[in-house]
Design a protein around this motif. Structure first.
Motif, PDB file in Angstrom:
ATOM      1  N   ALA A   1      -4.395 -37.668 -99.081  1.00  0.00           N
ATOM      2  CA  ALA A   1      -4.875 -37.198 -97.617  1.00  0.00           C
ATOM      3  C   ALA A   1      -5.774 -36.625 -97.418  1.00  0.00           C
ATOM      4  O   ALA A   1      -6.467 -36.325 -96.863  1.00  0.00           O
ATOM      5  N   TYR A   2      -5.072 -35.512 -97.765  1.00  0.00           N
ATOM      6  CA  TYR A   2      -5.570 -34.499 -97.851  1.00  0.00           C
ATOM      7  C   TYR A   2      -5.536 -33.516 -99.838  1.00  0.00           C
ATOM      8  O   TYR A   2      -4.322 -33.917-100.199  1.00  0.00           O
TER       9      TYR A   2
ATOM     10  N   THR B   1      -0.749 -21.427 -99.378  1.00  0.00           N
ATOM     11  CA  THR B   1      -1.388 -20.289 -98.803  1.00  0.00           C
ATOM     12  C   THR B   1      -2.407 -21.711 -98.104  1.00  0.00           C
ATOM     13  O   THR B   1      -3.311 -21.872 -97.456  1.00  0.00           O
ATOM     14  N   ALA B   2      -2.799 -22.160 -99.225  1.00  0.00           N
ATOM     15  CA  ALA B   2      -3.697 -24.163 -99.002  1.00  0.00           C
ATOM     16  C   ALA B   2      -3.484 -24.631 -97.771  1.00  0.00           C
ATOM     17  O   ALA B   2      -4.054 -24.973 -96.750  1.00  0.00           O
TER      18      ALA B   2
ATOM     19  N   ARG C   1      -4.376 -24.926 -90.457  1.00  0.00           N
ATOM     20  CA  ARG C   1      -5.096 -24.200 -89.738  1.00  0.00           C
ATOM     21  C   ARG C   1      -6.709 -24.960 -89.450  1.00  0.00           C
ATOM     22  O   ARG C   1      -6.608 -25.072 -87.792  1.00  0.00           O
ATOM     23  N   ASP C   2      -7.129 -25.380 -90.691  1.00  0.00           N
ATOM     24  CA  ASP C   2      -7.918 -26.360 -90.408  1.00  0.00           C
ATOM     25  C   ASP C   2      -8.171 -27.239 -89.105  1.00  0.00           C
ATOM     26  O   ASP C   2      -9.231 -28.069 -88.988  1.00  0.00           O
TER      27      ASP C   2
ATOM     28  N   ARG D   1       2.730 -35.905 -90.682  1.00  0.00           N
ATOM     29  CA  ARG D   1       3.084 -36.782 -92.129  1.00  0.00           C
ATOM     30  C   ARG D   1       2.096 -36.950 -92.964  1.00  0.00           C
ATOM     31  O   ARG D   1       2.783 -36.462 -94.404  1.00  0.00           O
ATOM     32  N   ASN D   2       0.535 -37.143 -93.053  1.00  0.00           N
ATOM     33  CA  ASN D   2      -0.258 -36.708 -94.152  1.00  0.00           C
ATOM     34  C   ASN D   2      -0.326 -35.493 -94.710  1.00  0.00           C
ATOM     35  O   ASN D   2      -0.207 -35.479 -95.951  1.00  0.00           O
ATOM     36  N   LEU D   3      -0.070 -34.467 -94.085  1.00  0.00           N
ATOM     37  CA  LEU D   3      -0.253 -33.535 -94.379  1.00  0.00           C
ATOM     38  C   LEU D   3       1.111 -33.014 -95.060  1.00  0.00           C
ATOM     39  O   LEU D   3       1.129 -32.497 -96.973  1.00  0.00           O
ATOM     40  N   ALA D   4       1.883 -33.200 -94.941  1.00  0.00           N
ATOM     41  CA  ALA D   4       3.147 -33.501 -95.291  1.00  0.00           C
ATOM     42  C   ALA D   4       3.496 -33.574 -97.142  1.00  0.00           C
ATOM     43  O   ALA D   4       4.330 -33.350 -97.902  1.00  0.00           O
TER      44      ALA D   4
END
Ligand code: KG4
Ligand code: ZN
Length: 351
Positions: free
Chosen positions: A209-210, A231-232, A238-239, A251-254
């Motif tokens: 997803a990311y 950092t990313a 934030r975004d 969940r998708n970010l993790a």
């Protein structure tokens, strides 16, 4: 002759009491011949640091003082062992939190002196390598192997030809893999230690997803770098703005972040295997070896015929005293009396 070496020569099982106190665990174990675990007791003060961002060193050491003797006592009782049954006491003496290490090493020295049992000092990070031999008597690991050692403080990849010999092929240039998990988890507001919490959050998430940058992509190196990933993640969080509170976004970010860490680790192992085509085993050691995604990725990416191994029990992935006893056994087996020498006290030398 050292009586422990005599035990080796007589083919008696060599029984070692291991002691591990390098961070927030207080652990004692009795193991025979570096493989058969007769007992492994672990007391942890982790809960008290859960919502405080990490371990507070002095507090961790203070909590270990009342625990160390009961933990050793329990390990000896569970193993049906009395001091006279021991061939050696092994203790982790570095690296780690100074106060915590002192609790273990001081106790080990005193017991060694009182019980007239030789003392072996063990390097904690190397002991993680030997955790793969615990409870594997029917199917022990083999050399040469490529070992990926991933813990909260260290990330290294080794070519190893024996328990005590090897070549460091790559190491982290900044954060450790465990730190990348722990610091990432903090950004999500998850409790310490972040690795298991972040892995749990990532479950069922879409890891595509990311996009995260693959560190050191342009370099032909087995080294690692995790600070850019952290950092990313900070900027991704934030975004996404208010969506950060939505469960599926989290969940998708993790999952994407975990995937990036695992991919970076896997790439380095594959590069090490390319350079050493005679190697048929990959060993995954240290706390992050508990990560299921990393295990699956390594298995999927390593070519057919390469066996990917990790410790047989979850307890042996993270800090435990059985691996300290195992490392001491293999050091004594391969190095003889010099394994004992740096740590011999006057009393044990005479005893
Ligand atoms: O080897 P270890 O118990 O202690 C050190 O020697 O540092 O490793 C602890 C590290 C922590 O950073 C923890 O978050 C990480 O191992 N860890 C995990 C998992 N379980 C523990 N990281 C990712 N996924 C896991 N399931
Ligand atoms: Zn460790």
């Amino acid at each position: 002759m050292n009586f422990s070496l005599l035990a080796l020569l007589c083919f008696q099982p060599m029984r070692i009491l291991g002691i591990e106190t390098s961070c927030d665990e207080t652990s004692a174990a009795v193991a025979e011949d570096g493989m058969t675990v007769r007992s492994c007791v672990i007391a942890s003060s982790r809960k008290s640091f859960e919502n405080r961002g990490g371990v507070i060193p002095e507090e961790a050491a203070r909590k270990q003082i009342p625990l160390i003797l009961p933990v050793i006592d329990e390990a000896m009782t569970k193993a049906s062992c009395v001091p006279a049954d021991l061939d050696a006491i092994a203790v982790a003496y570095a690296p780690g939190l100074l106060g915590s290490l002192l609790v273990g090493t001081t106790t080990a020295r005193v017991l060694s002196s009182l019980w007239h049992v030789p003392l072996i000092g063990v390097v904690h990070t190397r002991a993680h390598f030997d955790s793969l031999w615990l409870d594997t008597r029917n199917d022990p690991p083999a050399f040469p192997c490529v070992t990926l050692s991933v813990s909260g403080g260290h990330t290294e990849v080794w070519l190893r030809t024996s328990h005590t010999e090897g070549t460091l092929l790559g190491r982290t240039r900044d954060d450790a893999a465990g730190e990348a998990f722990d610091k990432g988890a903090l950004l999500f507001g998850l409790p310490y230690p972040g690795g298991p919490a972040l892995a749990a959050l990532a479950e069922g998430g879409d890891e595509r997803a990311y996009a995260f940058p693959l560190p050191l992509r342009e370099e032909a190196t087995c080294d690692f770098s995790f600070s850019g990933l952290k950092t990313a993640l900070k900027y991704r969080l934030r975004d996404v703005g208010e969506e950060v509170h939505e469960e599926n976004v989290r969940r998708n970010l993790a999952a994407s972040y975990q995937h990036a860490i695992c991919l970076h680790l896997t790439r380095s192992v594959l590069r090490a295997l390319e350079r050493h085509p005679d190697v048929r085993e990959v060993h995954l050691a240290g706390g992050v070896s508990a990560n299921l995604r990393l295990r699956a990725m390594l298995k999927a990416e390593a070519e057919d015929g390469i066996k990917v191994r990790w410790p047989v029990a979850l307890t042996y992935c993270t800090d435990n005293a059985a691996m300290i006893a195992a490392a001491a056994f293999f050091a004594a087996k391969e190095r003889g009396e010099s394994a004992f020498a740096p740590f011999l006290t006057k009393a044990t030398a005479e005893g």
